[in-house]
Every structure is written in C-alpha cells, then in structure tokens.
Design a protein around this motif. Sequence first.
Motif, mmCIF file in Angstrom:
data_model
loop_
_atom_site.group_PDB
_atom_site.id
_atom_site.type_symbol
_atom_site.label_atom_id
_atom_site.label_comp_id
_atom_site.label_asym_id
_atom_site.label_seq_id
_atom_site.Cartn_x
_atom_site.Cartn_y
_atom_site.Cartn_z
ATOM 1 N N ASN A 39 0.919 -1.238 0.021
ATOM 2 C CA ASN A 39 -0.042 0.048 0.017
ATOM 3 C C ASN A 39 0.640 1.303 -0.031
ATOM 4 O O ASN A 39 0.734 2.301 0.740
ATOM 5 C CB ASN A 39 -0.919 0.068 1.047
ATOM 6 N N HIS A 41 1.607 4.880 -1.125
ATOM 7 C CA HIS A 41 0.700 5.918 -1.510
ATOM 8 C C HIS A 41 1.544 7.080 -1.846
ATOM 9 O O HIS A 41 2.405 7.323 -1.323
ATOM 10 C CB HIS A 41 -0.173 6.435 -0.322
ATOM 11 N N GLU A 46 -1.417 4.963 -5.962
ATOM 12 C CA GLU A 46 -1.143 3.850 -4.826
ATOM 13 C C GLU A 46 -0.769 2.699 -5.664
ATOM 14 O O GLU A 46 -0.900 2.205 -6.753
ATOM 15 C CB GLU A 46 -2.323 3.532 -4.234
ATOM 16 N N ASP A 48 -0.541 -1.319 -4.742
ATOM 17 C CA ASP A 48 -0.724 -2.385 -3.656
ATOM 18 C C ASP A 48 0.290 -3.135 -3.001
ATOM 19 O O ASP A 48 0.500 -3.463 -1.882
ATOM 20 C CB ASP A 48 -1.934 -3.320 -4.261
ATOM 21 N N ALA A 88 2.623 6.362 -9.122
ATOM 22 C CA ALA A 88 2.987 6.036 -7.908
ATOM 23 C C ALA A 88 4.500 5.265 -8.007
ATOM 24 O O ALA A 88 5.408 5.150 -7.204
ATOM 25 C CB ALA A 88 2.041 5.268 -7.437
#
Length: 125
Positions: A39, A41, A46, A48, A88
Amino acid sequence: MAVTNSMGNNDTTTSAGKLAEDLAAHFLEKRGFTVVARNFHCRGGEIDLVCRDGKVLVFVEVRLRRNAAYGGAGASITTTKQRRIILAAQHYLLANTRAECDCRFDCVLLDGANIEWVRDAFAAG
C-alpha cells in the motif's frame, strides 16, 4: 484460496481489499517473490504490493471482484488506473532506490474463487 468463502456479506470494502492483498502476497511468495512494501501511497496514485522477483522490482495491482456483473477483475484496470499506478511507481523509485533497476507491472486478479496472475500486464511507456 477462495475469497468469497472467508468473507461475509457485511464486510467492508477495506477488509475485503486487505484480504485480497494478503491472498495475492501469499500467492506470489509461494512463487519466489519477496514482498518489500504494501500500500505505497503518493499524491495521485497507489501501489498495492511492491515485490522483488529476483533482481526485478515488480509493482503489483491486486483487483477483487466478487461478482462479474460489471466485468471481471481485469476489466477494472483502466488506462486511468494504469497511469496512477505508473505515477506511484515513479515516486516509489525516486524515494526508495539508489540505482536503476529493471521493473515491471503485474496484476493479481481475484474473481470469486479464481486467482489469476498477469505478468507484464502493462508498460510504463
């Protein structure tokens, strides 16, 4: 590894998403991956799971669909979603790596009781 068997109808989206990410991490670890971050961010995106597959850094998108009425899990990874993941990933690389490394984008799709791993699901360029 059925997602639907271990989740009730009243579970929140957040807990379902966490369970899906846990299943995906376990699935990839059984295939030799090392999970290095979860996760991640940044503003606008984002990731995972961030994993290592040998010397390759792998950014993994996990998608869960309990019902295919709106398309399967893979159908939910739109071009816009891909751009956010790429953004990200760029932020992650700037903040966490000191040297260039090979990278790729994989997806783990959970549709009901089925799990599918899509290697090199999309590219950054």
